[in-house]
Scaffold this motif. Sequence first.
Motif, PDB file in Angstrom:
ATOM      1  N   PRO A   1     -45.300  25.383  34.514  1.00 32.17           N
ATOM      2  CA  PRO A   1     -44.708  24.550  35.695  1.00 32.17           C
ATOM      3  C   PRO A   1     -45.091  23.120  35.429  1.00 32.17           C
ATOM      4  CG  PRO A   1     -46.720  25.213  36.530  1.00 32.17           C
ATOM      5  CD  PRO A   1     -46.090  26.078  35.440  1.00 32.17           C
ATOM      6  N   ARG A   2     -43.557  22.155  36.324  1.00 33.15           N
ATOM      7  CA  ARG A   2     -43.845  21.133  36.049  1.00 33.15           C
ATOM      8  C   ARG A   2     -44.974  20.606  37.213  1.00 33.15           C
ATOM      9  NH1 ARG A   2     -38.279  18.418  35.614  1.00 33.15           N
ATOM     10  NH2 ARG A   2     -38.091  18.896  37.615  1.00 33.15           N
TER      11      ARG A   2
ATOM     12  N   HIS B   1     -38.253  23.704  39.007  1.00 31.82           N
ATOM     13  CA  HIS B   1     -39.748  24.236  38.058  1.00 31.82           C
ATOM     14  C   HIS B   1     -40.819  23.776  38.145  1.00 31.82           C
ATOM     15  CE1 HIS B   1     -36.850  25.763  34.635  1.00 31.82           C
ATOM     16  NE2 HIS B   1     -36.136  24.435  35.481  1.00 31.82           N
ATOM     17  N   PHE B   2     -41.238  24.423  39.929  1.00 31.95           N
ATOM     18  CA  PHE B   2     -42.359  24.699  40.404  1.00 31.95           C
ATOM     19  C   PHE B   2     -42.934  26.178  40.028  1.00 31.95           C
ATOM     20  CE2 PHE B   2     -41.513  19.831  42.904  1.00 31.95           C
ATOM     21  CZ  PHE B   2     -41.280  18.776  41.391  1.00 31.95           C
ATOM     22  N   ALA B   3     -44.295  25.974  40.331  1.00 31.07           N
ATOM     23  CA  ALA B   3     -44.510  26.816  40.738  1.00 31.07           C
ATOM     24  C   ALA B   3     -45.527  26.745  41.980  1.00 31.07           C
ATOM     25  CB  ALA B   3     -45.522  27.569  39.172  1.00 31.07           C
TER      26      ALA B   3
ATOM     27  N   THR C   1     -46.238  30.408  33.422  1.00 30.07           N
ATOM     28  CA  THR C   1     -44.825  29.475  32.991  1.00 30.07           C
ATOM     29  C   THR C   1     -44.710  28.297  32.644  1.00 30.07           C
ATOM     30  OG1 THR C   1     -44.207  28.911  35.235  1.00 30.07           O
ATOM     31  CG2 THR C   1     -42.939  31.512  34.278  1.00 30.07           C
TER      32      THR C   1
ATOM     33  N   LEU D   1     -47.545  21.981  40.372  1.00 27.95           N
ATOM     34  CA  LEU D   1     -48.418  23.653  40.813  1.00 27.95           C
ATOM     35  C   LEU D   1     -48.584  23.212  42.238  1.00 27.95           C
ATOM     36  CD1 LEU D   1     -49.571  26.064  39.722  1.00 27.95           C
ATOM     37  CD2 LEU D   1     -51.947  24.986  39.421  1.00 27.95           C
TER      38      LEU D   1
ATOM     39  N   GLN E   1     -36.970  33.177  33.154  1.00 23.42           N
ATOM     40  CA  GLN E   1     -36.595  32.353  32.446  1.00 23.42           C
ATOM     41  C   GLN E   1     -36.055  32.700  31.332  1.00 23.42           C
ATOM     42  OE1 GLN E   1     -40.116  30.110  31.170  1.00 23.42           O
ATOM     43  NE2 GLN E   1     -40.315  29.192  33.703  1.00 23.42           N
TER      44      GLN E   1
ATOM     45  N   GLY F   1     -42.009  35.767  35.275  1.00 22.93           N
ATOM     46  CA  GLY F   1     -41.304  34.268  35.212  1.00 22.93           C
ATOM     47  C   GLY F   1     -40.672  34.054  34.101  1.00 22.93           C
TER      48      GLY F   1
END
Length: 219
Positions: free
Chosen positions: A155-156, A79-81, A153, A158, A106, A102
């Motif tokens: 993300p956790r 869950h990284f972008a 999204t 970036l 999901q 994205g």
Amino acid sequence: MLELQSLHKTWQPTRGDTRVLLHNLNLTVRPGETAAILGPSGSGKSTLLKVLAGLEPLDAGCVRFNGEDITALPPERRHFALMFQDFALFPHLNVQDNVAFGLVEQGQSKREARTQAQDMLQRFGLGAFAQAKVWQLSGGEQQRVALARALITQPRVLLLDEPFSALDAALRLQLREEFSQRIADLNIATVLVTHDETEARAMGQRGYRLTDCALQVVW
């Protein structure tokens, strides 16, 4: 919190000796913080981002997020972008669907994802381009679409690879400030790699230089 512990990565070219890209590299990035990593082309900056995203395997070391060892996790489970320097947009999709992609992946409905994408495009000043094909946009506009897609999204972590390189000076300054604020608002740990020290200092609370395969503190 993102933690990198004793990362080691080598590259074996088709011909020639094995090259060490990362050696005993350590880094901690807290939520809402941007760590800026400087270095010339070929220094290993982009490889480091690919390692963090799970696109490149490590030879040794550990990547942790909130205390969990994610070194072996595939990209889709991190869950990284990651925003590439060359945008990596889908030419067969319009602008809105690029940004919504994205969210659909999901599990959101296309209708809901497109509504959120339209809102995000409005924030980036691209609302009028929602139905355009990405190849119809300028390089700077494509970069903004890529930024919008990276954030939507939530993300956790970036990961940014030269994110403003295609923008003119005024827009670059505007988006640096806006993006820094959104990172803080969303409380996302962010790693920015760039060769531009002005950009690094504008966005990074802490700065490093990738030298001799390791990180040296700049500020």
